[in-house]
Design an enzyme around this catalytic site. Structure first.
Site, PDB file in Angstrom:
ATOM      1  CE  LYS A 171      -1.712   3.035   2.716  1.00  0.00           C
ATOM      2  NZ  LYS A 171      -1.936   4.208   1.849  1.00  0.00           N
ATOM      3  CB  CYS A 192      12.992   8.870   8.583  1.00  0.00           C
ATOM      4  SG  CYS A 192      13.611   7.729   7.374  1.00  0.00           S
ATOM      5  CD  GLU A 227      10.077  12.652  11.758  1.00  0.00           C
ATOM      6  OE1 GLU A 227       8.959  12.148  11.950  1.00  0.00           O
ATOM      7  OE2 GLU A 227      11.010  12.046  11.203  1.00  0.00           O
ATOM      8  CD  GLU A 268      13.459   0.785   9.298  1.00  0.00           C
ATOM      9  OE1 GLU A 268      13.874   1.685  10.055  1.00  0.00           O
ATOM     10  OE2 GLU A 268      14.055  -0.287   9.131  1.00  0.00           O
TER      11      GLU A 268
END
Ligand code: NDP
Length: 452
Positions: free
Chosen positions: A153, A262, A354, A228
């Site tokens: 997906k 990331c 973040e 992750e």
């Protein structure tokens, strides 16, 4: 229902994509289960040859895939070409795996003991929008090599390169149903990969919040899961480093892919004695980042991926933000955000959360112990860099920083031949490297009794 895709560089509509619902997702998973049984029965050399053909077909379409990513994600064309080439390389690397998935022969009394690395069955992969095709390949290449089928997906905003890769897999001769891409919404298609019991493992890349939800869902069925997740990585600059090089490269450690990475080194920690000098060197380096038309070969940074994400990033730079200096960005249509350098306090939101955009915070530190404490004062632990000429300090720091991927005097972190993944809330498990196919297998132990 359909998804409308927008070009982030000019806000024009690219296309509409038909989205999957739960029944269509279940049907694709059922087809994958049938295809997997036949695939796992193929001789290892046959699977290896099929993956090499897939790599060859991707190689013949690098330019097409790159241009698709430029339109869908706004990546600079030079970066997008690297990404498409990386998918080919990942496939080539794991094409060697089927013939090297060794078991063990373990000495025991009364017979022979053997282990087998058995495929799991159907693997579900849920990918984010920041590096759509590369992150997809980190999952599907080793999963297929280990004898599994894959249902993938892609993120709602960026499905085009993944859909094209599935078509290229068929063109390369991979069996129908073995690798299927299911565009659709996270809470519908993504969630169904978690709840459908035929899917035996979920590989998830994305936010820590959604990752926790996926992990909790997988726990219901003791389903295997690799995560992750996010990061707030530190770029630690000591006074004894090559300060010119550290400052010149710092923008590329965080602003690559417009900071939607990331592994972005989004906190620069600088030893107090050289802080002023470092900032003097950083300012022209930030101003020099070429932000603009993704199709221009010289462009180093494109737009943010979508309006909603632009607004999230902008919320970290309110009018009274402690802006040290900013780079350039085009005006007009498109989700353009200039590279931005902030000098907040250690506990400010911009220094701890973040941001996932071209915003970096610079914080001074006093000594090695202070640097370690500051670098580790986060729930994340994905990457980071250490700049020093002192080899012992480099090793001490690399061992002390709680992070899965560190580089010394550089910002490198992802190579297909080395393991990648996070400490703490940056993830669970590892991708890439020589052991990745084993993460898509179960170890089976078989004892054969031998008459004496
Ligand atoms: P998400 O974690 O929500 O999305 C990642 C993937 O998960 C997408 O394919 C998404 O689908 C899917 N998903 C969403 N909800 C579910 C669910 N309930 N079950 C299963 N799958 C689901 O990230 P966002 O796109 O919302 O980004 C938010 C923030 O996450 C970013 O600002 C950034 O901070 C961080 N992020 C980190 C990434 C990384 O590489 N570590 C990558 C992307 C984001 P859909 O696209 O349909 O929502």
């Amino acid at each position: 229902m359909s998804l409308t895709l927008i070009n982030p560089a000019d806000e024009t509509v690219i296309t509409e994509i038909d989205e999957f619902d739960v029944p269509r997702t279940d049907a694709a998973i059922a087809r994958a289960a049938v295809a997997q049984k036949l695939w796992a029965r193929l001789a290892p050399a046959g699977r290896a040859a099929a993956l090499r053909r897939f790599a060859d077909v991707v190689d013949a379409h690098v330019e097409e895939l790159a241009l698709l990513e430029v339109r869908n994600s706004g990546h600079p064309v030079s970066q997008a070409r690297w990404e498409a080439g990386h998918v080919r390389d990942v496939l080539e690397y794991y094409a060697a795996a089927p013939e090297r998935l060794f078991g063990k022969q373990i000495p025991v009394a009364g017979g022979l003991d053997l282990t087998f690395a058995e495929p799991l069955g159907v693997v579900g992969i849920i990918t984010p929008w920041n590096f759509p095709m590369t992150i997809a390949s980190w999952g599907f290449a080793p999963a297929l090599a280990a004898g599994n089928a894959v249902v993938l997906k892609p993120a709602e905003w960026t499905p085009l390169t993944s859909l094209r890769l599935a078509a290229l897999a068929l063109e390369a001769g991979l069996p129908e149903g073995l690798f299927t891409v299911l565009p659709g919404r996270g809470p519908v298609v993504g969630e169904r990969l978690v709840t459908n019991p035929t899917v035996r493992k979920v590989v998830f890349t994305g936010s820590t919040v959604t990752g926790k939800r996926v992990m909790a869902g997988c726990a219901e069925q003791v389903k295997r899961v690799t995560l992750e997740l996010g990061g707030k990585s530190a770029n630690i600059v000591f006074a004894d480093s090559d300060l010119e090089k550290a400052a010149a490269t710092a923008p590329y450690g965080v602003f690559e892919n417009a900071g939607q990475d990331c592994c972005a080194r989004s906190r620069i920690l600088v030893e107090r004695s050289v802080y002023e000098r470092f900032m003097e060197l950083l300012e022209p380096a930030v101003a020099g980042v070429k932000v603009g038309d993704p199709l221009d070969e010289a462009t180093e940074m494109g737009p943010l991926v979508a309006r909603g994400h632009y607004e999230k990033v902008a919320s970290y730079v309110p009018d009274d933000a402690p802006v040290a200096f900013r780079g350039q960005a085009p005006s007009g249509p498109g989700f353009w955000f200039p590279p931005t350098v902030l000098t907040p306090g250690r506990t400010d939101r911009s220094a701890t959360e973040e941001i996932f955009g071209p915003v970096v915070t610079v914080l001074p530190f006093d000594d090695e112990a202070d640097a370690i404490g500051l670098a580790n004062a986060t729930d994340y632990g994905l990457s980071g860099s250490i700049w020093t000429r002192d080899l012992s300090r480099a090793v001490r720091m690399a061992r002390a920083v709680e992070s899965g991927n560190l580089s010394v005097n550089s910002h490198s972190s992802v190579r297909y031949s080395t393991p990648f993944g996070g400490f703490k809330q940056s993830g669970l498990g590892r991708e890439l490297g020589p052991d990745a196919p084993l993460a898509f297998t179960e170890t089976k132990n078989v004892f054969l009794a031998i008459d004496e």
